[in-house]
Design an enzyme around this catalytic site. Structure first.
Site, PDB file in Angstrom:
ATOM      1  N   ASP A   1     -64.072 -33.738  59.811  1.00  0.00           N
ATOM      2  CA  ASP A   1     -63.144 -34.439  60.683  1.00  0.00           C
ATOM      3  C   ASP A   1     -62.911 -35.979  60.606  1.00  0.00           C
ATOM      4  OD1 ASP A   1     -62.932 -32.514  63.093  1.00  0.00           O
ATOM      5  OD2 ASP A   1     -64.760 -32.193  62.244  1.00  0.00           O
TER       6      ASP A   1
ATOM      7  N   ASP B   1     -58.594 -29.341  63.578  1.00  0.00           N
ATOM      8  CA  ASP B   1     -58.126 -28.634  64.921  1.00  0.00           C
ATOM      9  C   ASP B   1     -58.762 -27.386  64.648  1.00  0.00           C
ATOM     10  OD1 ASP B   1     -57.394 -27.866  67.333  1.00  0.00           O
ATOM     11  OD2 ASP B   1     -55.397 -27.285  66.558  1.00  0.00           O
TER      12      ASP B   1
ATOM     13  N   THR C   1     -62.876 -26.864  64.811  1.00  0.00           N
ATOM     14  CA  THR C   1     -63.881 -27.272  64.359  1.00  0.00           C
ATOM     15  C   THR C   1     -64.802 -26.050  64.008  1.00  0.00           C
ATOM     16  OG1 THR C   1     -63.431 -29.425  64.829  1.00  0.00           O
ATOM     17  CG2 THR C   1     -65.633 -28.702  64.049  1.00  0.00           C
TER      18      THR C   1
ATOM     19  N   SER D   1     -57.453 -22.561  66.999  1.00  0.00           N
ATOM     20  CA  SER D   1     -56.472 -24.033  66.291  1.00  0.00           C
ATOM     21  C   SER D   1     -55.055 -23.697  66.655  1.00  0.00           C
ATOM     22  CB  SER D   1     -56.761 -24.269  64.784  1.00  0.00           C
ATOM     23  OG  SER D   1     -56.144 -23.166  64.029  1.00  0.00           O
TER      24      SER D   1
END
Length: 321
Positions: free
Chosen positions: A40, A121, A123, A234
């Site tokens: 991230d 997006d 995770t 996501s």
């Protein structure tokens, strides 16, 4: 907006490579109890640095923050983030990471140009080695103008096919949507699909029950006799609707007080619309990205085909959702 395409193709390919190289590894819990990984932070830092290098000073609204990075600050986290960035930015230090992560918001998206980014997006999907997306959009005065998704594990219905794993999707307003499978050298246009009978329509929803009211999807499936439900993390859900792997993406947060974050939807919104689909809220209204970092003016989200939106909105109204 196609003048951005070559640069965005290159940097999004690199961002996907970065995420794949990092691997899932250790995750940390942010202060809101959601997970975050080295990928991230590294993907967000990489994309911000590359956007600035290629397009000059940029305003970025992104999910991760310097405050959260410092909250988890450790020699291991810094080192792993530096290692992930090293093929492209080998000299970045801790202070540089804090600076670039700290310059990504908060901002007023209603005025001027802003890039909107979710670096990983989904995770939890990334951690499960399932679906996740790198989602980037460009907005002007609160209106998304282009979106690009990097979906490293996306195949048919989200199940990676051997040798056909991963793709990029890109769209800009008025130009259309395109797809570039990993390994391909040319983008292919995504064309609007023929009308789909309701009984052949598939719903796609979040794997995580905390993200959407899955009971609504089950009731819709039963009442309208739809073909089935597909679960996926996501903005790959937007990608699946755009390229024809599903017909309905339905999102109703479980809490009435929750408002969607703009980086979770901006890129996918443009891609579905430019593929010939439609994205509205449960009242049939356009999504309003101009009121902050959350969609405060909207209730629920439907991404679907033009032929299905009216019966879906009618069912939602009749069932008081």
């Amino acid at each position: 907006m196609n003048e951005y395409l070559d640069d965005l193709t290159e940097i999004m390919r690199n961002a996907c490579t970065l995420a794949q190289r990092v691997g899932q590894g250790k995750s940390f819990l942010k202060q809101d109890a959601s997970p975050v990984t080295v990928a991230d932070y590294a993907v967000q830092a990489y994309l911000h640095l590359e956007l600035k290098k290629r397009f000059g000073p940029v305003n970025l609204i992104a999910e991760e923050t310097a405050q959260e990075f410092e909250y988890h600050d450790s020699a291991s986290l810094v080192k792993k983030t530096q290692e992930a960035l090293s093929p492209w930015h080998p000299s970045i230090q801790r202070e540089g990471l804090l600076e670039v992560l700290g310059s990504s918001g908060p901002r007023d998206p209603s005025k001027g140009s802003h890039w909107v980014l979710d670096p990983i997006d989904g995770t939890k999907g990334y951690l499960r080695k399932e679906q996740y997306a790198i989602a980037l959009a460009l907005m002007e005065d609160g209106v998304p103008l282009l979106g690009i998704l990097g979906c490293p594990n996306l195949g048919g219905l989200g199940v990676p096919e051997e040798g056909k794993k991963g793709c990029l999707l890109y769209a800009s307003i008025g130009v259309g949507a395109q797809i570039l499978p990993f390994g391909a050298t040319k983008w292919s246009k995504i064309y609007p699909r023929e009308p789909c009978p309701m009984q052949n329509a598939r719903i796609i929803e979040s794997v995580e029950s905390a993200h959407t009211s899955q009971d609504v999807s089950k009731a819709l499936l039963s009442d309208l006799q739809l073909a089935g439900i597909v679960k996926m993390d996501s903005q790959c859900k937007y990608a699946a609707v755009a390229k024809g792997d599903a017909e309905i993406y339905l999102r109703l947060p479980r809490s009435e007080s929750y408002k969607e974050k703009i980086w979770d939807h901006a890129a996918g919104y443009v891609i579905v619309k430019e593929s010939g689909g439609i994205v509205v809220d449960f009242d049939g209204e356009e999504l309003d990205f101009s009121v902050g970092t959350r969609l405060h003016g909207n209730r629920g989200i439907i991404a679907t085909t033009q032929s299905l939106v009216e019966p879906l909105l009618l069912w939602i109204h009749q069932n008081k959702h």
